[in-house]
Design a protein around this motif. Sequence first.
Motif, PDB file in Angstrom:
ATOM      1  N   PRO A  74     -10.123   7.209  12.895  1.00  0.00           N
ATOM      2  CA  PRO A  74     -11.120   7.740  12.117  1.00  0.00           C
ATOM      3  C   PRO A  74     -10.398   8.625  10.840  1.00  0.00           C
ATOM      4  O   PRO A  74      -9.514   9.072  11.005  1.00  0.00           O
ATOM      5  N   PRO A  75     -11.220   8.596   9.657  1.00  0.00           N
ATOM      6  CA  PRO A  75     -10.619   9.148   8.435  1.00  0.00           C
ATOM      7  C   PRO A  75     -10.524  10.857   8.658  1.00  0.00           C
ATOM      8  O   PRO A  75      -9.791  11.364   8.039  1.00  0.00           O
ATOM      9  N   SER A  76     -11.319  11.216   9.742  1.00  0.00           N
ATOM     10  CA  SER A  76     -11.636  12.721   9.725  1.00  0.00           C
ATOM     11  C   SER A  76     -10.019  13.395   9.906  1.00  0.00           C
ATOM     12  O   SER A  76      -9.138  12.899  10.570  1.00  0.00           O
ATOM     13  N   LEU A  81      -2.954   7.844   5.922  1.00  0.00           N
ATOM     14  CA  LEU A  81      -2.349   7.516   4.643  1.00  0.00           C
ATOM     15  C   LEU A  81      -0.913   8.449   4.724  1.00  0.00           C
ATOM     16  O   LEU A  81       0.265   7.935   4.403  1.00  0.00           O
ATOM     17  N   ASN A  82      -1.074   9.785   5.307  1.00  0.00           N
ATOM     18  CA  ASN A  82      -0.091  10.546   5.424  1.00  0.00           C
ATOM     19  C   ASN A  82       1.134  10.072   6.624  1.00  0.00           C
ATOM     20  O   ASN A  82       2.085  10.213   6.286  1.00  0.00           O
ATOM     21  N   THR A  83       0.325   9.525   7.641  1.00  0.00           N
ATOM     22  CA  THR A  83       1.218   9.184   8.641  1.00  0.00           C
ATOM     23  C   THR A  83       2.003   7.927   8.385  1.00  0.00           C
ATOM     24  O   THR A  83       2.968   7.688   8.696  1.00  0.00           O
ATOM     25  N   GLY A 134       2.635   2.250   9.408  1.00  0.00           N
ATOM     26  CA  GLY A 134       1.333   2.581   8.571  1.00  0.00           C
ATOM     27  C   GLY A 134       0.390   2.031   9.356  1.00  0.00           C
ATOM     28  O   GLY A 134       0.240   1.895  10.679  1.00  0.00           O
ATOM     29  N   ASP A 135      -0.870   1.814   8.686  1.00  0.00           N
ATOM     30  CA  ASP A 135      -2.093   1.358   9.274  1.00  0.00           C
ATOM     31  C   ASP A 135      -1.641  -0.187  10.101  1.00  0.00           C
ATOM     32  O   ASP A 135      -2.597  -0.428  11.058  1.00  0.00           O
ATOM     33  N   ALA A 136      -0.807  -0.837   9.771  1.00  0.00           N
ATOM     34  CA  ALA A 136      -0.648  -1.942  10.706  1.00  0.00           C
ATOM     35  C   ALA A 136      -0.102  -1.590  12.178  1.00  0.00           C
ATOM     36  O   ALA A 136      -0.473  -2.509  12.985  1.00  0.00           O
ATOM     37  N   GLY A 189       0.776  -1.224   0.077  1.00  0.00           N
ATOM     38  CA  GLY A 189       0.062  -0.058  -0.166  1.00  0.00           C
ATOM     39  C   GLY A 189       0.855   1.408   0.075  1.00  0.00           C
ATOM     40  O   GLY A 189       2.175   1.225  -0.442  1.00  0.00           O
ATOM     41  N   VAL A 190       0.271   2.429   0.391  1.00  0.00           N
ATOM     42  CA  VAL A 190       1.100   3.516   0.276  1.00  0.00           C
ATOM     43  C   VAL A 190       2.295   3.433   1.351  1.00  0.00           C
ATOM     44  O   VAL A 190       3.406   3.826   0.919  1.00  0.00           O
ATOM     45  N   THR A 191       2.140   2.953   2.404  1.00  0.00           N
ATOM     46  CA  THR A 191       3.274   2.813   3.288  1.00  0.00           C
ATOM     47  C   THR A 191       4.456   2.007   2.860  1.00  0.00           C
ATOM     48  O   THR A 191       5.453   2.231   2.667  1.00  0.00           O
ATOM     49  N   ARG A 224     -16.861  -1.191   3.471  1.00  0.00           N
ATOM     50  CA  ARG A 224     -17.400  -0.590   4.870  1.00  0.00           C
ATOM     51  C   ARG A 224     -16.067  -0.280   5.643  1.00  0.00           C
ATOM     52  O   ARG A 224     -15.097  -1.016   5.604  1.00  0.00           O
ATOM     53  N   TYR A 225     -16.117   0.563   6.815  1.00  0.00           N
ATOM     54  CA  TYR A 225     -15.071   0.693   7.738  1.00  0.00           C
ATOM     55  C   TYR A 225     -15.823   0.859   8.997  1.00  0.00           C
ATOM     56  O   TYR A 225     -16.723   1.385   9.233  1.00  0.00           O
ATOM     57  N   ARG A 226     -14.757   1.112  10.123  1.00  0.00           N
ATOM     58  CA  ARG A 226     -15.285   1.320  11.471  1.00  0.00           C
ATOM     59  C   ARG A 226     -14.335   2.303  11.926  1.00  0.00           C
ATOM     60  O   ARG A 226     -13.055   2.247  11.426  1.00  0.00           O
ATOM     61  N   GLY A 249       1.413 -13.608   0.081  1.00  0.00           N
ATOM     62  CA  GLY A 249       1.231 -13.154   1.647  1.00  0.00           C
ATOM     63  C   GLY A 249       2.395 -13.888   2.503  1.00  0.00           C
ATOM     64  O   GLY A 249       3.263 -14.533   1.877  1.00  0.00           O
ATOM     65  N   ILE A 250       1.937 -13.989   3.889  1.00  0.00           N
ATOM     66  CA  ILE A 250       3.240 -14.436   4.688  1.00  0.00           C
ATOM     67  C   ILE A 250       2.346 -15.534   5.691  1.00  0.00           C
ATOM     68  O   ILE A 250       1.474 -15.419   5.802  1.00  0.00           O
ATOM     69  N   GLU A 251       3.188 -16.758   5.746  1.00  0.00           N
ATOM     70  CA  GLU A 251       2.626 -18.001   6.311  1.00  0.00           C
ATOM     71  C   GLU A 251       3.316 -18.067   7.775  1.00  0.00           C
ATOM     72  O   GLU A 251       2.689 -18.567   8.708  1.00  0.00           O
TER      73      GLU A 251
END
Length: 438
Positions: A285-287, A292-294, A278-280, A15-17, A258-260, A134-136
């Motif tokens: 929240p997206p607000s 993505l920037n972080t 990144g998101d990992a 992804g971006v990260t 969908r997202y939470r 992926g990784i196993e």
Amino acid sequence: MGIKDVFQVLIIGAGVTGLSLAIELLRRGITIRIIDSAHAHFSGSRGKGIQPRSLELLNMMGIATDVLKCGTLYPHLKFHIGPLSIKGWSLGTHDAPSEARPFPNLIMLEQWRTEEILRKKVQNLGGEIELGTGIEALTQTDDQVIVTLTTGETVRAEYAVACDGGRSTTRGFLGLQLLGAAVDQKTSIVADMEVEGLDRKYWHAYPFRGAGLRSLAPLPAGGLFQLQATDDISLKGLANGVQKLTGKKVGHIAWQSRYRHQARMVERYRVGRVFIAGDAAHIHPPSGAQGLNTGLQDACNLGWKLVSALRTGNDSILKTYEAERRPVAADMLGLTAKLHTSTSKSRGDLTNQLGLNYRGSSLALGNAPGTLMPGDRMPDQFLSNGIKLFDVMQHGGATQIMRPNRDHILIRPDGYIAEFVSREVNLYYGHNVVKVDE
Ligand SMILES: Cc1cc2nc3c(=O)[nH]c(=O)nc-3n(C[C@H](O)[C@H](O)[C@H](O)COP(=O)(O)OP(=O)(O)OC[C@H]3O[C@@H](n4cnc5c(N)ncnc54)[C@H](O)[C@@H]3O)c2cc1C
């Protein structure tokens, strides 16, 4: 399949990260592999807001102009309340560039297009994104990470970085958990769609129909709008729901998800020779357009430090990745949770990430002669030869601005001030130092 030769860094997730990290490593001559478990590239608009600080870092990678060419400024909101339509503010600034801030504005660009630009750069640097991989399993020795891929291959790398998003599998292998809480119990919808005849000059907001806010933002490409709905329009009834909301016919729906709303992060950014970014490592929240920037900035912080460790054999600098980036994520979680429930119009300096600094870092040395401090973002400036500092900083190493009768400014490879220093510095943690006259 057998074990392939050891390479330097395995990046898990493109992804971006992951892509940003790949660029940061490849452009400094590091050997990588970058894998992604998805079988096709991401196709949604999701993280569409690119902040000014990220644009500066993309400029160092040589691709900010590609982003600016494809992106747009954030349009003004238009609120639709009953029969009334009222023009509101823009969530982004519309400022003119200045010498110190060449990229002053939040830019809207669909996430899939940002990834496409990053991917092209990775490929130009000789990288290859391995899809469907992926990784196993993941184990480590003192000097290697050993990963079994879903293809059956076993790979060995000197370091690995988990950039595999909010549902990271690698996080589980590392024994890390996302700690925190849900910010909102509701799930939300995001979708890219045609809405026939809806004015593309505005970001349309429908605040009082049903519970919560629904909005349609005009995306730069393909005549689509990004729907974000904080209440429950069912994905099945999406076209009807939006038609009812806008009074306009919905055409092609290009992507939906969908997202939470959660604010969670991991307690550590490193387990042995494996890092997380990144998101990992942090979800929120997206607000405020921060995620993505972080992630991109995590990658830019970690990238040059991994290069240092690999070039010098001394990995002590890698401690500063977590020390510098975890507090940034913690602050960002608080900020986005607040923005999620606030009706505040103000964004700008609150969210543009230009004020982020590492003043408390062990890499921020000595005193400051003026208002700029060690650990601060170095602003852009015209140098005496007429070239802009930010363009010089594309070389990938550290930079020293030589100033007659004053301490010289030593700048890290990621554009933060290391030190004000009277001596000339030739090597900074294994990176060459390019000298420029003020
Ligand atoms: C509605 C919405 C709007 C948003 N708006 C913004 C915004 O305006 N600005 C902003 O900054 N952020 C925004 N975000 C957040 C942004 O989308 C994320 O922060 C960003 O995608 C994180 O990038 P990443 O590369 O860390 O993770 P991801 O984008 O999740 O990428 C992870 C990659 O890893 C791959 N992967 C997953 N598991 C594995 C595995 N086991 N092995 C290998 N690969 C794997 C995935 O296929 C994927 O390609 C928004 C989010 C939402 C939901």
